[in-house]
Design a protein around this motif. Structure first.
Motif, PDB file in Angstrom:
ATOM      1  N   ARG A  60     -36.787 -14.825  23.520  1.00 46.08           N
ATOM      2  CA  ARG A  60     -36.581 -13.798  22.700  1.00 46.08           C
ATOM      3  C   ARG A  60     -35.938 -13.561  21.139  1.00 46.08           C
ATOM      4  N   LEU A  61     -34.164 -14.234  21.830  1.00 44.64           N
ATOM      5  CA  LEU A  61     -33.447 -14.285  21.000  1.00 44.64           C
ATOM      6  C   LEU A  61     -33.933 -15.128  19.703  1.00 44.64           C
ATOM      7  N   LEU A  62     -34.430 -16.257  19.489  1.00 45.60           N
ATOM      8  CA  LEU A  62     -34.646 -16.544  18.950  1.00 45.60           C
ATOM      9  C   LEU A  62     -36.259 -16.083  17.882  1.00 45.60           C
ATOM     10  N   GLU A  63     -36.877 -15.053  18.474  1.00 46.60           N
ATOM     11  CA  GLU A  63     -37.198 -14.660  18.096  1.00 46.60           C
ATOM     12  C   GLU A  63     -37.097 -13.853  17.287  1.00 46.60           C
ATOM     13  N   GLU A  64     -36.207 -12.467  17.986  1.00 50.49           N
ATOM     14  CA  GLU A  64     -35.903 -11.492  17.291  1.00 50.49           C
ATOM     15  C   GLU A  64     -34.498 -11.504  15.921  1.00 50.49           C
ATOM     16  N   GLY A  65     -33.842 -13.175  16.072  1.00 50.87           N
ATOM     17  CA  GLY A  65     -32.870 -13.438  15.549  1.00 50.87           C
ATOM     18  C   GLY A  65     -33.080 -13.555  13.680  1.00 50.87           C
ATOM     19  N   PRO A  66     -34.235 -13.464  13.408  1.00 47.81           N
ATOM     20  CA  PRO A  66     -34.518 -13.619  12.043  1.00 47.81           C
ATOM     21  C   PRO A  66     -34.796 -12.609  11.596  1.00 47.81           C
ATOM     22  N   ARG A  67     -35.662 -11.934  12.294  1.00 51.80           N
ATOM     23  CA  ARG A  67     -35.771  -9.937  12.115  1.00 51.80           C
ATOM     24  C   ARG A  67     -34.559  -9.001  12.098  1.00 51.80           C
ATOM     25  N   ARG A  68     -33.300  -9.617  12.350  1.00 50.87           N
ATOM     26  CA  ARG A  68     -32.348  -9.001  12.604  1.00 50.87           C
ATOM     27  C   ARG A  68     -31.411  -8.982  11.456  1.00 50.87           C
ATOM     28  N   LEU A  69     -31.147 -10.266  10.743  1.00 49.45           N
ATOM     29  CA  LEU A  69     -30.847 -11.139   9.834  1.00 49.45           C
ATOM     30  C   LEU A  69     -31.338 -10.462   8.429  1.00 49.45           C
ATOM     31  N   LEU A  71     -33.142  -7.370   8.782  1.00 49.92           N
ATOM     32  CA  LEU A  71     -32.856  -6.565   8.378  1.00 49.92           C
ATOM     33  C   LEU A  71     -30.708  -5.807   8.301  1.00 49.92           C
ATOM     34  N   LEU A  72     -29.739  -6.840   8.145  1.00 54.25           N
ATOM     35  CA  LEU A  72     -28.517  -6.685   7.839  1.00 54.25           C
ATOM     36  C   LEU A  72     -28.569  -7.172   6.343  1.00 54.25           C
ATOM     37  N   GLN A  73     -29.583  -8.270   5.849  1.00 49.66           N
ATOM     38  CA  GLN A  73     -29.552  -8.460   4.800  1.00 49.66           C
ATOM     39  C   GLN A  73     -29.736  -7.668   4.257  1.00 49.66           C
ATOM     40  N   VAL A 182     -19.580 -22.430   7.892  1.00 55.39           N
ATOM     41  CA  VAL A 182     -20.090 -20.503   7.380  1.00 55.39           C
ATOM     42  C   VAL A 182     -20.718 -19.918   6.822  1.00 55.39           C
ATOM     43  N   GLU A 183     -19.661 -20.137   5.619  1.00 56.90           N
ATOM     44  CA  GLU A 183     -19.651 -18.615   4.777  1.00 56.90           C
ATOM     45  C   GLU A 183     -20.667 -19.550   3.723  1.00 56.90           C
ATOM     46  N   ALA A 184     -20.929 -20.624   4.023  1.00 54.79           N
ATOM     47  CA  ALA A 184     -22.192 -21.160   2.907  1.00 54.79           C
ATOM     48  C   ALA A 184     -23.211 -20.578   3.760  1.00 54.79           C
ATOM     49  N   LEU A 185     -23.925 -20.911   5.021  1.00 60.00           N
ATOM     50  CA  LEU A 185     -24.944 -20.622   5.606  1.00 60.00           C
ATOM     51  C   LEU A 185     -24.785 -18.977   5.457  1.00 60.00           C
ATOM     52  N   LEU A 186     -24.153 -18.368   5.856  1.00 62.63           N
ATOM     53  CA  LEU A 186     -24.242 -16.446   5.798  1.00 62.63           C
ATOM     54  C   LEU A 186     -24.832 -16.172   4.479  1.00 62.63           C
ATOM     55  N   ARG A 187     -24.122 -17.225   3.033  1.00 61.35           N
ATOM     56  CA  ARG A 187     -23.803 -16.693   1.733  1.00 61.35           C
ATOM     57  C   ARG A 187     -25.450 -16.512   1.411  1.00 61.35           C
ATOM     58  N   GLU A 188     -26.374 -18.122   1.994  1.00 57.68           N
ATOM     59  CA  GLU A 188     -27.181 -18.462   1.674  1.00 57.68           C
ATOM     60  C   GLU A 188     -28.389 -17.270   2.858  1.00 57.68           C
ATOM     61  N   LEU A 189     -28.443 -16.945   3.310  1.00 57.06           N
ATOM     62  CA  LEU A 189     -28.285 -15.816   4.183  1.00 57.06           C
ATOM     63  C   LEU A 189     -28.883 -14.100   3.990  1.00 57.06           C
ATOM     64  N   GLY A 190     -27.439 -14.281   3.010  1.00 62.06           N
ATOM     65  CA  GLY A 190     -27.817 -12.711   2.175  1.00 62.06           C
ATOM     66  C   GLY A 190     -26.975 -11.751   3.220  1.00 62.06           C
ATOM     67  N   GLY A 194     -20.668  -7.263   3.049  1.00 59.48           N
ATOM     68  CA  GLY A 194     -20.847  -5.690   3.004  1.00 59.48           C
ATOM     69  C   GLY A 194     -20.208  -4.998   4.305  1.00 59.48           C
ATOM     70  N   ARG A 195     -20.769  -3.322   4.250  1.00 56.91           N
ATOM     71  CA  ARG A 195     -20.308  -2.852   5.167  1.00 56.91           C
ATOM     72  C   ARG A 195     -19.869  -3.571   6.544  1.00 56.91           C
ATOM     73  N   TRP A 196     -21.438  -3.729   6.579  1.00 58.84           N
ATOM     74  CA  TRP A 196     -21.586  -3.673   8.179  1.00 58.84           C
ATOM     75  C   TRP A 196     -22.215  -5.733   8.203  1.00 58.84           C
ATOM     76  N   GLY A 197     -22.140  -6.427   6.957  1.00 61.00           N
ATOM     77  CA  GLY A 197     -22.896  -7.737   6.747  1.00 61.00           C
ATOM     78  C   GLY A 197     -21.374  -8.487   8.233  1.00 61.00           C
ATOM     79  N   TYR A 198     -21.854  -9.975   8.081  1.00 61.31           N
ATOM     80  CA  TYR A 198     -21.284 -10.980   8.541  1.00 61.31           C
ATOM     81  C   TYR A 198     -19.803 -11.032   7.934  1.00 61.31           C
ATOM     82  N   GLN A 199     -18.216 -10.750   8.744  1.00 59.10           N
ATOM     83  CA  GLN A 199     -16.941 -10.795   8.513  1.00 59.10           C
ATOM     84  C   GLN A 199     -16.604 -12.215   8.866  1.00 59.10           C
ATOM     85  N   VAL A 200     -15.858 -13.070   7.611  1.00 59.34           N
ATOM     86  CA  VAL A 200     -14.813 -14.163   8.579  1.00 59.34           C
ATOM     87  C   VAL A 200     -13.611 -14.322   7.926  1.00 59.34           C
ATOM     88  N   LEU A 201     -13.020 -13.583   9.236  1.00 61.53           N
ATOM     89  CA  LEU A 201     -11.692 -13.627   8.977  1.00 61.53           C
ATOM     90  C   LEU A 201     -10.962 -14.494   9.270  1.00 61.53           C
TER      91      LEU A 201
END
Length: 201
Positions: A60-69, A71-73, A182-190, A194-201
C-alpha cells in the motif's frame, strides 16, 4: 535515544500527566479521524517502523507514496495544504478497518494528538472549538520529536523530516545516506523545502 525509547518515554509521561490532571481522553479504537491528517515523520522513526510493516502494508505504501509526493510537490507552499489534504479524507495507508495497523510503533506525532472532547468534532468536516485538542500532550510529543531529530543529526550528519506515507515509501525504495544525496533526490522530486515540504536540518 532510539525511537522505541522515545515512544515508551512519551507514553509514560502522557499517562502520568493525564492521571495527575484527571484527564480522560475520548480517543478510542475505531475513532480514526486523525488518520486522515498530514503526519510528520523523521527518517529515524521511519527506520524503526519498517521492520514492523507487513507485506500488504508495504504494498500500500509503494502504491500511495508517489501520489503523496505529487500532492506535496503541488501544495508544499500553500498555507492551506494540510486543511485541503485533511478534508480530502485520504486515509493513512497503515489504517486497517478503522484501526492503526502499526499502533505499538505509531509515530510520536500520532501519540501526542489527544482530545477529551466529542470525537465527532475531530472529523474533517467538523469545526472543533479552540482547545479541542489537548495542547500539553502535543507539546510533550513535539519535545520528543526534537530530541529524535538531534539524535538523527548525530547519526547521519543531518535530520530528514517529511510526510509519513511518502517518507516510508522513499525508505522502502532506498534513500541516500548523505545529505547531498538526500537533498538532490528531494529537489528532483520537487518536494524539498517550502512550508509543508521535506526539511533537511
Amino acid at each position: 535515544m532510539t525511537p522505541e525509547e522515545a515512544w515508551r518515554a512519551l507514553e509514560e509521561d502522557l499517562a502520568d500527566y493525564l492521571e495527575r490532571k484527571g484527564v480522560v481522553p475520548s480517543c478510542r479504537a475505531g475513532c480514526f479521524a486523525c488518520c486522515f491528517g498530514l503526519v510528520t515523520l523523521s527518517r529515524l522513526e521511519g527506520l524503526a517502523l519498517l521492520p514492523h510493516l507487513t507485506p500488504l502494508q508495504k504494498a500500500r505504501l509503494l502504491e500511495e507514496g508517489p501520489r503523496r509526493l505529487a500532492l506535496l510537490q503541488e501544495g508544499k507552499d500553500d498555507p492551506h495544504f494540510p486543511s485541503r489534504f485533511f478534508q480530502s479524507r485520504t486515509p493513512c495507508p497503515l489504517l486497517e478497518e478503522g484501526l492503526c495497523g502499526v499502533y505499538p510503533q505509531r509515530p510520536l506525532a500520532c501519540r501526542g494528538l489527544l482530545t477529551e472532547g466529542d470525537p465527532r468534532l475531530c472529523a474533517p468536516e467538523a469545526t472543533p472549538p479552540k482547545g479541542h485538542f489537548l495542547p500539553v500532550p502535543w507539546r510533550m510529543a513535539r519535545l520528543r520529536m526534537e530530541a529524535l531529530w538531534e539524535e538523527e543529526r548525530r547519526r547521519f550528519g543531518h535530520a530528514l523530516i517529511g510526510e509519513l506515507a511518502s517518507l516510508l515509501y522513499l525508505l522502502l525504495k532506498g534513500l541516500p545516506q548523505d545529505r547531498e544525496g538526500v537533498e538532490a533526490l528531494l529537489r528532483e522530486l520537487g518536494v524539498l523545502g517550502g512550508r509543508w515540504g521535506y526539511q533537511v536540518l
